[in-house]
Write a protein that holds these residues in place. Sequence first.
Motif, short mmCIF file in Angstrom:
data_model
loop_
_atom_site.label_atom_id
_atom_site.label_comp_id
_atom_site.label_asym_id
_atom_site.label_seq_id
_atom_site.Cartn_x
_atom_site.Cartn_y
_atom_site.Cartn_z
N MET A 136 0.84 -1.21 0.00
CA MET A 136 0.00 0.00 0.00
C MET A 136 0.87 1.26 0.00
O MET A 136 1.84 1.32 0.75
CB MET A 136 -0.90 -0.01 1.24
CG MET A 136 -2.02 1.01 1.16
SD MET A 136 -3.11 0.92 2.60
CE MET A 136 -2.18 1.79 3.82
N ILE A 137 0.55 2.22 -0.83
CA ILE A 137 1.32 3.46 -0.91
C ILE A 137 0.92 4.38 0.24
O ILE A 137 -0.28 4.59 0.50
CB ILE A 137 1.03 4.16 -2.26
CG1 ILE A 137 1.59 3.34 -3.42
CG2 ILE A 137 1.57 5.58 -2.29
CD1 ILE A 137 3.10 3.26 -3.47
N GLU A 138 1.92 4.90 0.95
CA GLU A 138 1.65 5.85 2.03
C GLU A 138 1.31 7.21 1.40
O GLU A 138 2.10 7.76 0.65
CB GLU A 138 2.90 5.96 2.93
CG GLU A 138 2.70 6.74 4.18
CD GLU A 138 1.45 6.35 4.97
OE1 GLU A 138 0.51 7.18 4.99
OE2 GLU A 138 1.41 5.24 5.54
N GLN A 139 0.13 7.71 1.71
CA GLN A 139 -0.31 8.95 1.05
C GLN A 139 0.11 10.22 1.79
O GLN A 139 0.01 11.31 1.25
CB GLN A 139 -1.83 8.94 0.88
CG GLN A 139 -2.32 7.79 0.01
CD GLN A 139 -3.73 7.99 -0.49
OE1 GLN A 139 -3.96 8.26 -1.65
NE2 GLN A 139 -4.70 7.85 0.38
N PHE A 140 0.55 10.05 3.03
CA PHE A 140 0.97 11.22 3.81
C PHE A 140 2.45 11.11 4.16
O PHE A 140 2.97 10.02 4.40
CB PHE A 140 0.13 11.33 5.09
CG PHE A 140 -1.28 11.78 4.80
CD1 PHE A 140 -1.61 13.13 4.81
CD2 PHE A 140 -2.26 10.86 4.48
CE1 PHE A 140 -2.90 13.55 4.52
CE2 PHE A 140 -3.55 11.27 4.18
CZ PHE A 140 -3.88 12.61 4.20
N ASN A 141 3.14 12.25 4.19
CA ASN A 141 4.52 12.29 4.66
C ASN A 141 4.51 12.19 6.19
O ASN A 141 3.46 12.35 6.84
CB ASN A 141 5.17 13.61 4.23
CG ASN A 141 5.32 13.69 2.71
OD1 ASN A 141 5.87 12.79 2.09
ND2 ASN A 141 4.81 14.77 2.13
N ARG A 142 5.71 11.95 6.77
CA ARG A 142 5.80 11.80 8.23
C ARG A 142 5.32 13.05 8.95
O ARG A 142 4.78 12.98 10.04
CB ARG A 142 7.25 11.52 8.63
CG ARG A 142 7.64 10.09 8.37
CD ARG A 142 8.70 9.62 9.35
NE ARG A 142 9.18 8.31 8.93
CZ ARG A 142 10.25 8.14 8.17
NH1 ARG A 142 10.97 9.17 7.79
NH2 ARG A 142 10.61 6.94 7.79
N ASP A 143 5.48 14.23 8.32
CA ASP A 143 5.07 15.48 8.98
C ASP A 143 3.57 15.78 8.77
O ASP A 143 3.09 16.85 9.14
CB ASP A 143 5.93 16.65 8.48
CG ASP A 143 5.77 16.90 6.98
OD1 ASP A 143 4.96 16.18 6.35
OD2 ASP A 143 6.44 17.81 6.45
N GLY A 144 2.84 14.84 8.16
CA GLY A 144 1.39 15.00 8.00
C GLY A 144 0.98 15.68 6.70
O GLY A 144 -0.20 15.78 6.40
N THR A 145 1.97 16.16 5.91
CA THR A 145 1.60 16.77 4.63
C THR A 145 1.21 15.68 3.64
O THR A 145 1.65 14.53 3.75
CB THR A 145 2.77 17.61 4.05
OG1 THR A 145 3.94 16.78 4.00
CG2 THR A 145 3.02 18.84 4.90
#
Length: 320
Positions: A1-10
């Motif tokens: 599954m592709i992560e749609q958010f960066n670690r900082d929530g963007t």
Amino acid sequence: MIEQFNRDGTLRHLITLAHLNRTQLNALLDHAETYLVGHAHYAPREPRLLGRTVALLFFEPSTRTRVSFHLAATRLSADVVTLDGDASSRVKGETLLDTVRTLEAMHTDVFVVRTAEAGIPALLAGHIGRGKALINAGEAHCEHPTQGLLDVLTIRQHKPDIRNLCVAIVGDIRHSRVARSAAQALGILEVGELRLVGPEPLLPDTNEFDGAVRYAELEPGLRDADVIMALRIQRERMQKEAGIPSNDAYFKRFGLTAERLKAARSDVIVMHPGPINREVEISSAVADGPHSVIGRQVTNGVAVRMAVLARIAEGLSGTP
Ligand code: CP
């Protein structure tokens, strides 16, 4: 599954609405609202994508999605390039991945992709470089996340109490990415009741659309509905048309007419993602009538796509 958010929530990519939570979804809708000024104008241009390049890769026909992404990116000051599937080097045998790598080498920051093949947006998102983004602009029968967003934005504008609404999706739901993304968004917003209305061959498998109520007849499906979303029959996605009614037969049984609309609530809104097939799934009297919010959906499409691009701009790498 592709992560749609960066670690900082963007927001990094937008492939599906399925994994968004209520807060994330409402934040996108609220952001889109800031780009709408009354009914006649969008907000002034913003420099959020100045120096960035947005590539529109459309391997299926489109009017609304393609033009609205182009307008949205331009209104955020991006450089925009458009590639039509039929007019690209894909017809000379280049793979889609090589096409994307070629555009990456020209410092494309955001890829907006429409494809008839399921799984392609996630596949491409998994291969593009860090700090680059991909937005799904319509994927086979599976996903159309920005359409889902503009649909729930339109509903929220007219009927904000979504938890108490009855929404009836009418037509070819089986082959519809619009229906799937709308159902995801409505589920996240905890819609009161979701109905799927259409002839049996055009209804989805029973293991899909969790919690929705199925109707194989139009009038019971429309009864007391607050929102009706009409869909066209997508013959281009069918392997064979056995059991699928002709246009005339379909209109007689499932066409939305002013008379049939009387079964719904008196303040019902009628939606359609377009393109419309008049006198097939919807009469002109309804499409152009007082209950129709179809034009509003199109207007909202630019604002929603601006919001998605603006959120993605926050996570792009490097200085433009
Ligand atoms: N609703 C929608 O996706 O329309 P287009 O195919 O014209 O983009």
